[in-house]
Write an enzyme that holds these catalytic residues in place. Structure first.
Site, mmCIF file in Angstrom:
data_model
loop_
_atom_site.group_PDB
_atom_site.id
_atom_site.type_symbol
_atom_site.label_atom_id
_atom_site.label_comp_id
_atom_site.label_asym_id
_atom_site.label_seq_id
_atom_site.Cartn_x
_atom_site.Cartn_y
_atom_site.Cartn_z
ATOM 1 N N MET A 178 0.847 -1.205 0.000
ATOM 2 C CA MET A 178 0.000 0.000 0.000
ATOM 3 C C MET A 178 0.877 1.247 0.000
ATOM 4 S SD MET A 178 -3.396 -0.883 2.126
ATOM 5 C CE MET A 178 -2.726 -0.679 3.758
ATOM 6 N N GLY A 179 2.170 1.084 -0.318
ATOM 7 C CA GLY A 179 3.042 2.250 -0.411
ATOM 8 C C GLY A 179 3.510 2.737 0.946
ATOM 9 N N LEU A 222 6.655 3.105 1.671
ATOM 10 C CA LEU A 222 7.521 1.940 1.857
ATOM 11 C C LEU A 222 8.590 2.178 2.922
ATOM 12 C CD1 LEU A 222 8.006 0.931 -1.897
ATOM 13 C CD2 LEU A 222 6.206 0.239 -0.308
ATOM 14 N N HIS A 276 9.288 -3.512 3.502
ATOM 15 C CA HIS A 276 8.875 -3.686 2.104
ATOM 16 C C HIS A 276 10.110 -3.935 1.229
ATOM 17 C CE1 HIS A 276 5.563 -0.848 3.541
ATOM 18 N NE2 HIS A 276 4.866 -1.874 3.086
ATOM 19 N N GLN A 285 -10.474 -2.657 1.711
ATOM 20 C CA GLN A 285 -10.023 -3.372 2.903
ATOM 21 C C GLN A 285 -10.019 -2.496 4.158
ATOM 22 O OE1 GLN A 285 -6.087 -4.196 1.056
ATOM 23 N NE2 GLN A 285 -5.243 -3.784 3.083
ATOM 24 N N LYS A 326 4.687 -10.286 8.837
ATOM 25 C CA LYS A 326 4.083 -9.250 9.696
ATOM 26 C C LYS A 326 2.556 -9.370 9.697
ATOM 27 C CE LYS A 326 3.476 -5.240 11.725
ATOM 28 N NZ LYS A 326 2.627 -4.356 10.970
ATOM 29 N N MET A 340 8.515 -3.022 11.854
ATOM 30 C CA MET A 340 8.361 -1.878 10.944
ATOM 31 C C MET A 340 6.967 -1.895 10.341
ATOM 32 S SD MET A 340 11.941 -1.611 9.020
ATOM 33 C CE MET A 340 13.437 -1.432 9.981
HETATM 34 P P1 AMP Z 1 1.440 -3.016 3.445
HETATM 35 O O1 AMP Z 1 1.995 -1.935 2.570
HETATM 36 O O2 AMP Z 1 1.453 -2.653 4.902
HETATM 37 O O3 AMP Z 1 0.134 -3.569 2.945
HETATM 38 O O4 AMP Z 1 2.463 -4.217 3.330
HETATM 39 C C1 AMP Z 1 2.833 -4.754 2.096
HETATM 40 C C2 AMP Z 1 3.588 -6.041 2.334
HETATM 41 O O5 AMP Z 1 4.755 -5.772 3.115
HETATM 42 C C3 AMP Z 1 2.760 -7.079 3.108
HETATM 43 O O6 AMP Z 1 2.999 -8.367 2.580
HETATM 44 C C4 AMP Z 1 3.299 -6.927 4.499
HETATM 45 O O7 AMP Z 1 3.154 -8.091 5.290
HETATM 46 C C5 AMP Z 1 4.756 -6.639 4.237
HETATM 47 N N1 AMP Z 1 5.361 -5.982 5.395
HETATM 48 C C6 AMP Z 1 4.860 -4.933 6.090
HETATM 49 N N2 AMP Z 1 5.667 -4.645 7.135
HETATM 50 C C7 AMP Z 1 6.692 -5.533 7.085
HETATM 51 C C8 AMP Z 1 7.840 -5.764 7.907
HETATM 52 N N3 AMP Z 1 8.102 -5.034 8.987
HETATM 53 N N4 AMP Z 1 8.682 -6.777 7.550
HETATM 54 C C9 AMP Z 1 8.427 -7.541 6.464
HETATM 55 N N5 AMP Z 1 7.355 -7.377 5.661
HETATM 56 C C10 AMP Z 1 6.502 -6.393 5.969
#
Ligand code: AMP
Length: 287
Positions: A32-33, A35, A39, A63, A151, A186
């Site tokens: 979702m950016g 980053l 990410h 969502q 996460k 994170m």
């Molecule tokens: P999001 O942008 O929060 O939807 O996350 C996008 C992807 O990054 C998802 O698969 C998350 O599980 C992964 N992600 C988010 N935070 C972390 C983190 N601290 N370590 C590893 N992967 C992450």
């Protein structure tokens, strides 16, 4: 190579089709950016064994619940592009809400059982939104493998189930949670936390570590493991617990007493002030 940026489904599908025709392997990293290094670790992992890594950025309205942070979710596309390039990503798929959900849009994907508890119980409709958008991103990017972070543990199980049930033929790779040196997982949402709250948020990691130690001592009684975590979370009065639970890692089943041979996952969520935080760790039976 400069980052290729694509905004429409049609162009994305055409690019992926041509890459596949050339025999290239494609990875997709849905985000979702806003980053961060977590990410970036997904993109770097994907780069290791794929010719092209498509990072997607889409803040998916489907969502988010009505009282959640869709409007104020942090956004910074310039910075995101720099992080993707620095991590070795070659393509950014960055569709608009109208491109993803045109006015005649009608389809929702629901992965029933595994969506019910934990995040699903506290965020009604969240996982339908996640499964639907991920299916659409897969349809546009046509990856061989998609990378997700541990996460969002329950999300990884839901995506795996969807891919299996719908015969999508995509490998799902899970990357460990990247943490600050303090132990704080994170998250894009950490930007909402004040410095004081960032310190308080460490209580989640401490509670998970305590639950993990309890299991290492041989306990398999669910209530005992959960109590250890709840007691630690309670030391932070500003944290409102939604759940602090232990479940079978593969199924998220929660029997009163776990089998010694099962891998377990410790999961928790709650609010620190106005910010909702989640975290988890795995407890492998063979470790
Ligand atoms: P999001 O942008 O929060 O939807 O996350 C996008 C992807 O990054 C998802 O698969 C998350 O599980 C992964 N992600 C988010 N935070 C972390 C983190 N601290 N370590 C590893 N992967 C992450």
């Amino acid at each position: 190579m400069p980052l290729t940026i694509i905004h429409t489904v049609q162009e994305m599908q055409a690019l992926s089709d041509s890459l596949r025709m050339k025999g290239k392997t494609i990875a997709c990293v849905p985000t979702m950016g806003y980053l961060h290094d977590g990410h970036a670790s997904l993109i770097k992992e994907a780069v290791k064994n794929h010719d092209e890594v498509i990072t997607t950025i889409f803040v998916n309205p489907m969502q988010f619940g009505p009282n959640e942070d869709f409007e104020r979710y942090p956004r910074d596309s310039e910075r995101d592009m720099a992080i993707i390039e620095a991590s070795g990503g070659s393509i950014l798929y960055y569709p608009s809400v109208d491109e993803m959900y045109p006015p005649d849009y009608q389809t929702t994907i629901s992965v029933s059982n595994i969506s019910k508890r934990f995040e699903g119980a506290f965020r009604p409709g969240h996982f339908e939104g996640v499964a639907t958008v991920v299916a659409k991103l897969f349809g546009a990017t046509k990856p061989h493998t998609a990378f997700f972070g541990q996460k969002d543990y329950q999300q990884t199980l839901i995506i795996k189930q969807m891919v299996k049930d719908l015969n999508m033929g995509i490998n799902i790779a899970i990357v460990p949670t990247l943490r600050e040196s303090s132990g704080l997982a994170m998250s894009s949402r950490n930007v909402y936390l004040s410095d004081e709250e960032k310190k308080q948020a460490l209580v989640l990691h401490s509670a998970l570590m305590a639950g993990h130690s309890k299991i290492q001592t041989g306990t398999r009684v669910r209530a005992e493991i959960e109590q250890v975590m709840i007691d630690i979370l309670a030391t932070c009065p500003d944290f409102t617990i939604q759940y602090a639970s232990v479940a079978e890692a593969e199924t998220l089943e929660t029997p009163d007493i776990f089998n010694k041979n099962k891998d377990l996952v410790l999961l928790m969520a709650g609010f620190l002030g106005k910010t909702r935080l989640i975290d988890n760790i795995l407890c492998l039976s063979k470790s």
